[in-house]
Motif scaffolding. Structure first.
Motif, mmCIF file in Angstrom:
data_model
loop_
_atom_site.group_PDB
_atom_site.id
_atom_site.type_symbol
_atom_site.label_atom_id
_atom_site.label_comp_id
_atom_site.label_asym_id
_atom_site.label_seq_id
_atom_site.Cartn_x
_atom_site.Cartn_y
_atom_site.Cartn_z
ATOM 1 N N GLY A 192 0.818 -1.208 0.000
ATOM 2 C CA GLY A 192 0.000 0.000 0.000
ATOM 3 C C GLY A 192 0.850 1.255 0.000
ATOM 4 N N LEU A 193 1.877 1.289 0.850
ATOM 5 C CA LEU A 193 2.793 2.434 0.856
ATOM 6 C C LEU A 193 3.497 2.587 -0.494
ATOM 7 C CD1 LEU A 193 4.549 2.329 4.354
ATOM 8 C CD2 LEU A 193 3.056 4.121 3.465
ATOM 9 N N PHE A 194 3.887 1.470 -1.061
ATOM 10 C CA PHE A 194 4.555 1.518 -2.364
ATOM 11 C C PHE A 194 3.654 2.146 -3.418
ATOM 12 C CE2 PHE A 194 5.000 -0.612 -6.503
ATOM 13 C CZ PHE A 194 6.268 -0.177 -6.859
ATOM 14 N N LEU A 195 2.403 1.707 -3.477
ATOM 15 C CA LEU A 195 1.481 2.269 -4.471
ATOM 16 C C LEU A 195 1.190 3.734 -4.192
ATOM 17 C CD1 LEU A 195 -1.097 -0.640 -4.961
ATOM 18 C CD2 LEU A 195 0.707 0.097 -6.534
ATOM 19 N N ALA A 196 1.078 4.111 -2.912
ATOM 20 C CA ALA A 196 0.824 5.510 -2.575
ATOM 21 C C ALA A 196 1.993 6.390 -3.003
ATOM 22 C CB ALA A 196 0.569 5.645 -1.074
ATOM 23 N N GLY A 197 3.216 5.957 -2.703
ATOM 24 C CA GLY A 197 4.379 6.732 -3.114
ATOM 25 C C GLY A 197 4.528 6.791 -4.614
ATOM 26 N N ARG A 198 4.253 5.679 -5.280
ATOM 27 C CA ARG A 198 4.343 5.649 -6.746
ATOM 28 C C ARG A 198 3.286 6.549 -7.373
ATOM 29 N NH1 ARG A 198 4.212 6.030 -11.195
ATOM 30 N NH2 ARG A 198 5.093 4.777 -12.900
ATOM 31 N N SER A 199 2.110 6.639 -6.764
ATOM 32 C CA SER A 199 1.064 7.538 -7.265
ATOM 33 C C SER A 199 1.497 8.990 -7.128
ATOM 34 C CB SER A 199 -0.237 7.302 -6.498
ATOM 35 O OG SER A 199 -0.719 5.985 -6.704
ATOM 36 N N ARG A 200 2.110 9.319 -5.997
ATOM 37 C CA ARG A 200 2.581 10.694 -5.799
ATOM 38 C C ARG A 200 3.666 11.041 -6.814
ATOM 39 N NH1 ARG A 200 3.351 14.997 -2.238
ATOM 40 N NH2 ARG A 200 5.490 15.769 -2.190
ATOM 41 N N MET A 201 4.569 10.113 -7.098
ATOM 42 C CA MET A 201 5.612 10.389 -8.090
ATOM 43 C C MET A 201 5.004 10.623 -9.463
ATOM 44 S SD MET A 201 8.996 8.154 -9.098
ATOM 45 C CE MET A 201 8.105 6.950 -10.075
ATOM 46 N N GLU A 202 3.989 9.835 -9.801
ATOM 47 C CA GLU A 202 3.328 10.024 -11.092
ATOM 48 C C GLU A 202 2.659 11.396 -11.171
ATOM 49 O OE1 GLU A 202 0.497 7.451 -14.055
ATOM 50 O OE2 GLU A 202 0.124 7.313 -11.906
ATOM 51 N N TYR A 203 2.074 11.828 -10.064
ATOM 52 C CA TYR A 203 1.443 13.149 -10.057
ATOM 53 C C TYR A 203 2.498 14.248 -10.193
ATOM 54 C CZ TYR A 203 -1.541 17.041 -8.741
ATOM 55 O OH TYR A 203 -2.226 18.240 -8.738
ATOM 56 N N GLU A 204 3.662 14.054 -9.574
ATOM 57 C CA GLU A 204 4.731 15.044 -9.682
ATOM 58 C C GLU A 204 5.230 15.165 -11.116
ATOM 59 O OE1 GLU A 204 7.450 13.338 -6.980
ATOM 60 O OE2 GLU A 204 6.682 14.386 -5.220
ATOM 61 N N VAL A 205 5.253 14.048 -11.840
ATOM 62 C CA VAL A 205 5.802 14.045 -13.198
ATOM 63 C C VAL A 205 4.748 14.426 -14.233
ATOM 64 C CG1 VAL A 205 6.855 12.599 -14.980
ATOM 65 C CG2 VAL A 205 7.576 12.361 -12.596
ATOM 66 N N PHE A 206 3.543 13.838 -14.124
ATOM 67 C CA PHE A 206 2.525 14.012 -15.160
ATOM 68 C C PHE A 206 1.328 14.842 -14.729
ATOM 69 C CE2 PHE A 206 4.231 9.714 -16.557
ATOM 70 C CZ PHE A 206 4.979 10.249 -17.593
ATOM 71 N N SER A 207 1.251 15.210 -13.452
ATOM 72 C CA SER A 207 0.110 15.982 -12.923
ATOM 73 C C SER A 207 -1.212 15.233 -13.087
ATOM 74 C CB SER A 207 0.012 17.353 -13.612
ATOM 75 O OG SER A 207 1.155 18.117 -13.334
ATOM 76 N N ARG A 208 -1.171 13.937 -12.927
ATOM 77 C CA ARG A 208 -2.378 13.121 -12.951
ATOM 78 C C ARG A 208 -2.100 11.791 -12.266
ATOM 79 N NH1 ARG A 208 -0.849 8.376 -15.323
ATOM 80 N NH2 ARG A 208 -0.327 8.445 -17.536
ATOM 81 N N LEU A 209 -3.161 11.043 -11.971
ATOM 82 C CA LEU A 209 -3.044 9.757 -11.299
ATOM 83 C C LEU A 209 -3.608 8.662 -12.196
ATOM 84 C CD1 LEU A 209 -4.237 10.649 -7.669
ATOM 85 C CD2 LEU A 209 -1.891 10.356 -8.472
ATOM 86 N N SER A 210 -2.927 7.524 -12.211
ATOM 87 C CA SER A 210 -3.448 6.371 -12.950
ATOM 88 C C SER A 210 -4.528 5.679 -12.126
ATOM 89 C CB SER A 210 -2.325 5.369 -13.241
ATOM 90 O OG SER A 210 -1.442 5.883 -14.201
ATOM 91 N N PRO A 211 -5.653 5.331 -12.727
ATOM 92 C CA PRO A 211 -6.703 4.636 -11.978
ATOM 93 C C PRO A 211 -6.225 3.331 -11.362
ATOM 94 C CG PRO A 211 -7.507 5.384 -14.119
ATOM 95 C CD PRO A 211 -6.032 5.587 -14.122
ATOM 96 N N SER A 212 -5.257 2.657 -12.001
ATOM 97 C CA SER A 212 -4.810 1.358 -11.499
ATOM 98 C C SER A 212 -4.217 1.475 -10.108
ATOM 99 C CB SER A 212 -3.784 0.755 -12.460
ATOM 100 O OG SER A 212 -2.644 1.592 -12.580
ATOM 101 N N ARG A 213 -3.445 2.554 -9.835
ATOM 102 C CA ARG A 213 -2.842 2.726 -8.515
ATOM 103 C C ARG A 213 -3.909 2.966 -7.452
ATOM 104 N NH1 ARG A 213 0.364 2.107 -12.681
ATOM 105 N NH2 ARG A 213 2.493 2.855 -12.505
ATOM 106 N N VAL A 214 -4.873 3.808 -7.793
ATOM 107 C CA VAL A 214 -5.944 4.132 -6.845
ATOM 108 C C VAL A 214 -6.776 2.885 -6.546
ATOM 109 C CG1 VAL A 214 -7.960 5.565 -6.427
ATOM 110 C CG2 VAL A 214 -5.981 6.519 -7.631
ATOM 111 N N ILE A 215 -7.140 2.158 -7.588
ATOM 112 C CA ILE A 215 -7.930 0.934 -7.399
ATOM 113 C C ILE A 215 -7.134 -0.086 -6.598
ATOM 114 C CG2 ILE A 215 -9.002 -1.011 -8.604
ATOM 115 C CD1 ILE A 215 -9.728 0.932 -10.852
ATOM 116 N N GLY A 216 -5.839 -0.166 -6.852
ATOM 117 C CA GLY A 216 -5.002 -1.078 -6.084
ATOM 118 C C GLY A 216 -5.001 -0.748 -4.597
ATOM 119 N N LEU A 217 -4.900 0.540 -4.261
ATOM 120 C CA LEU A 217 -4.943 0.956 -2.853
ATOM 121 C C LEU A 217 -6.294 0.617 -2.229
ATOM 122 C CD1 LEU A 217 -3.120 4.409 -3.045
ATOM 123 C CD2 LEU A 217 -2.396 2.422 -1.710
ATOM 124 N N VAL A 218 -7.379 0.877 -2.965
ATOM 125 C CA VAL A 218 -8.717 0.563 -2.462
ATOM 126 C C VAL A 218 -8.871 -0.937 -2.249
ATOM 127 C CG1 VAL A 218 -11.177 0.635 -3.008
ATOM 128 C CG2 VAL A 218 -9.746 2.627 -3.478
#
Length: 392
Positions: free
Chosen positions: A318-344
């Protein structure tokens, strides 16, 4: 690859590769300590885990400041090589003390950590004669200030909660100095204009640390499995290896692969680079926790029902996906649904896995990560032209 090709790839950064090898040993010792937190018979586990987290923050400070310095200073300069050797030797001593840092080896741990943190800016201060000497001078002031609670906690409170309190104050001072630019009266603070570094190199250092962290989880899996090579440990060992490969695949999918280029072309590379300090820390923590969780399952695969183990078995991914989501937002200014669904999904299965065999929890975490990786691969295969570019 030819000898000339290897030389071109290293570009004088062989010392950093040696430092990374030392950190493999450091991370292994850290994982062993975390395993002891969850397996040794103690009345209260959370304070022990809190101590281990504090040590992780100290280790991260050592590594990330070395990465920042080597991203700003020419690697072939003697001062840079001296800094790497200084950090490397100190990190090896810290690794030796880690399992007993809050016990008999606490004073050695504190002295070594302080020596690294004070020594690096002091070396830079002595070696440099330009205006940028102000930055190591500011850092030296803050490192000296935080040295007081570090040494006092180790020397005055050998077996007392007061050591943890003083060390928590010390690490808070270290991170506060980093966040606020080490402000010092008359010297000012280190602002964005002082954070001129080779952004691409800093991002590559992050990527290399992620690789050695994932590699450490594989080493931990192999070592744990080798201790008791029995059929009931085959499944959790396979799950652990598969999870390591999946985290590697997820991290380097798109945002992870272009992170170095994103920093290099960013309008505010200092902001993205400093943000990466905390994002990568979350990712590294998640990988380490996941590796420890699977090691626990390999050690006791039959029916051990400890709800606290879910904190690392499911919380690590869960921490890994959360950190990876934040990195994606820093680079692309958006979140992939797969990371969010994975956390849920990880949060949703947690209640059902309480008081269940930890093998089921390990399998659930692996399945969730596999789902994220398959989602990414399928979307990329169907829409290769939609691969986003950094918005810089």
């Amino acid at each position: 690859m030819s000898i000339g090709g290897w030389r071109g790839m290293l570009q004088g950064r062989e010392g950093e590769l040696l430092l990374d090898l030392v950190f493999v040993f450091v991370l292994t010792r850290f994982s062993q300590r975390l395993i002891e937190d969850f397996t040794t018979d103690r009345q209260v586990v959370l304070p022990e885990v809190g101590q281990t987290v504090l040590l992780l923050l100290a280790l991260w400070m050592v590594w990330v400041h070395a990465a920042w310095v080597t991203s700003r200073v020419e690697p072939r300069q003697p001062v840079t090589q001296l800094l790497i050797v200084w950090t490397m030797f100190g990190s090896m001593i810290i690794a030796v003390t880690l399992p007993h840092a809050f016990g008999a080896r606490g004073l050695l741990f504190a002295i070594t950590y302080v020596a690294i943190q004070v020594g690096k800016p002091l070396i830079l201060l002595i070696a440099r004669r330009d205006v940028e000497r102000h930055s190591p001078a500011r850092h030296l002031c803050w490192a000296t200030m935080s040295a007081v609670p570090w040494i006092a906690g180790a020397a005055l409170f050998p077996q007392s909660p007061a050591r943890g309190a003083l060390w928590a104050l010390a690490i808070a001072l270290d991170y506060a100095g980093l966040v606020f630019g080490w402000p010092v009266p008359r010297l000012g603070r280190t602002g964005a204009e002082d954070w001129r570094f080779a952004g691409e190199h800093l991002a590559e250092r992050y990527q290399q640390l992620i690789i050695i962290t994932i590699g450490e989880t594989i080493l931990l899996t192999g070592a744990t499995f080798a201790d008791a090579f029995t059929p009931d440990r085959v499944a959790p060992a396979v799950l652990s290896f598969a999870t390591a490969v999946l985290m590697w695949r997820i991290y380097f999918h798109r945002a992870g692969a272009v992170f170095s280029a994103a920093i290099e072309v960013a309008a505010r590379p200092d902001k993205l680079g400093k943000s990466g300090y905390y994002t990568q820390l979350v990712i590294v923590t998640g990988i380490l926790a996941a590796g420890v969780g699977y090691a626990l399952v390999i050690r006791e695969p039959r029916g051990h029902q400890d709800p606290l183990w879910l904190a690392v078995i499911l919380g690590g991914p869960g921490l890994f996906l959360a950190g990876r989501s934040r990195m994606e937002y820093e680079v692309f200014s958006r979140l992939s649904p797969s990371r969010v669904i994975g956390l849920v999904a990880l949060a949703a299965v947690t209640p059902a896995l309480l008081h269940r065999s930890p093998v089921l929890a390990a399998a659930a975490a692996t399945v969730v990560l596999a789902g994220v990786a398959v989602w990414d691969a399928t979307r990329e295969r169907r829409n290769p032209a939609e691969a986003p570019s950094p918005p810089f």
